[in-house]
Design a protein around this motif. Structure first.
Motif, short mmCIF file in Angstrom:
data_model
loop_
_atom_site.label_atom_id
_atom_site.label_comp_id
_atom_site.label_asym_id
_atom_site.label_seq_id
_atom_site.Cartn_x
_atom_site.Cartn_y
_atom_site.Cartn_z
N HIS A 5 0.81 -1.22 0.00
CA HIS A 5 0.00 0.00 0.00
C HIS A 5 0.84 1.27 0.00
CE1 HIS A 5 -3.27 -2.58 2.09
NE2 HIS A 5 -3.47 -2.57 0.79
N ARG A 6 2.15 1.14 -0.12
CA ARG A 6 2.99 2.34 -0.09
C ARG A 6 2.58 3.27 -1.23
NH1 ARG A 6 8.58 -0.83 0.36
NH2 ARG A 6 7.34 -2.16 -1.00
N GLY A 7 2.46 4.55 -0.91
CA GLY A 7 2.10 5.56 -1.89
C GLY A 7 0.60 5.82 -1.97
N LEU A 8 -0.21 4.99 -1.31
CA LEU A 8 -1.66 5.20 -1.32
C LEU A 8 -2.07 6.11 -0.16
CD1 LEU A 8 -3.02 1.60 -2.02
CD2 LEU A 8 -2.74 3.48 -3.64
N GLU A 9 -3.06 6.93 -0.41
CA GLU A 9 -3.57 7.83 0.63
C GLU A 9 -4.73 7.16 1.36
OE1 GLU A 9 -2.46 10.88 1.59
OE2 GLU A 9 -0.77 10.48 0.27
N GLN A 12 -7.65 4.37 1.39
CA GLN A 12 -7.46 3.27 0.45
C GLN A 12 -6.77 2.04 1.06
OE1 GLN A 12 -8.60 2.60 -2.62
NE2 GLN A 12 -9.87 4.43 -2.34
N PRO A 13 -5.66 2.19 1.80
CA PRO A 13 -5.02 0.99 2.36
C PRO A 13 -5.95 0.18 3.26
CG PRO A 13 -3.51 2.82 2.44
CD PRO A 13 -4.84 3.38 2.04
N ARG A 16 -8.71 -1.60 1.11
CA ARG A 16 -8.16 -2.74 0.38
C ARG A 16 -7.85 -3.89 1.33
NH1 ARG A 16 -3.41 -1.08 -3.61
NH2 ARG A 16 -3.40 -3.33 -3.65
N ASN A 34 2.63 -0.76 4.56
CA ASN A 34 2.08 0.60 4.59
C ASN A 34 3.20 1.62 4.83
OD1 ASN A 34 -0.39 -0.69 4.50
ND2 ASN A 34 -1.23 0.35 6.27
#
Length: 69
Positions: A5-9, A12-13, A16, A34
């Motif tokens: 999930h790196r880079g997701l705001e 969202q993590p 998902r 994360n």
């Protein structure tokens, strides 16, 4: 299964992760990565009866291994 999930705001993590957990059978694990420690997710996991272990990685991200009870 591993979800990166790196880079997701947020959220969202978390969304998902919860969707993937719903597909697990008892005893199966999901590993997520994360950018930050998922404090709100921990509360959900505890309420739903999942076990979880968090490791801080060298790059500053967090790896959380979740096992369905």
């Amino acid at each position: 299964m591993i979800l990166d999930h790196r880079g997701l705001e947020p959220p969202q993590p978390m969304m998902r992760t919860l969707a993937a957990l719903a597909k697990l059978q008892p005893g199966e694990t999901l590993t997520i990565i994360n950018d930050r420690r998922p404090m709100f997710l921990y509360e959900q996991l505890d309420e739903l009866g999942y076990k979880h272990e968090t490791i801080e990685r060298e790059d500053g991200s967090f790896q959380i291994t979740i096992t369905k009870g």
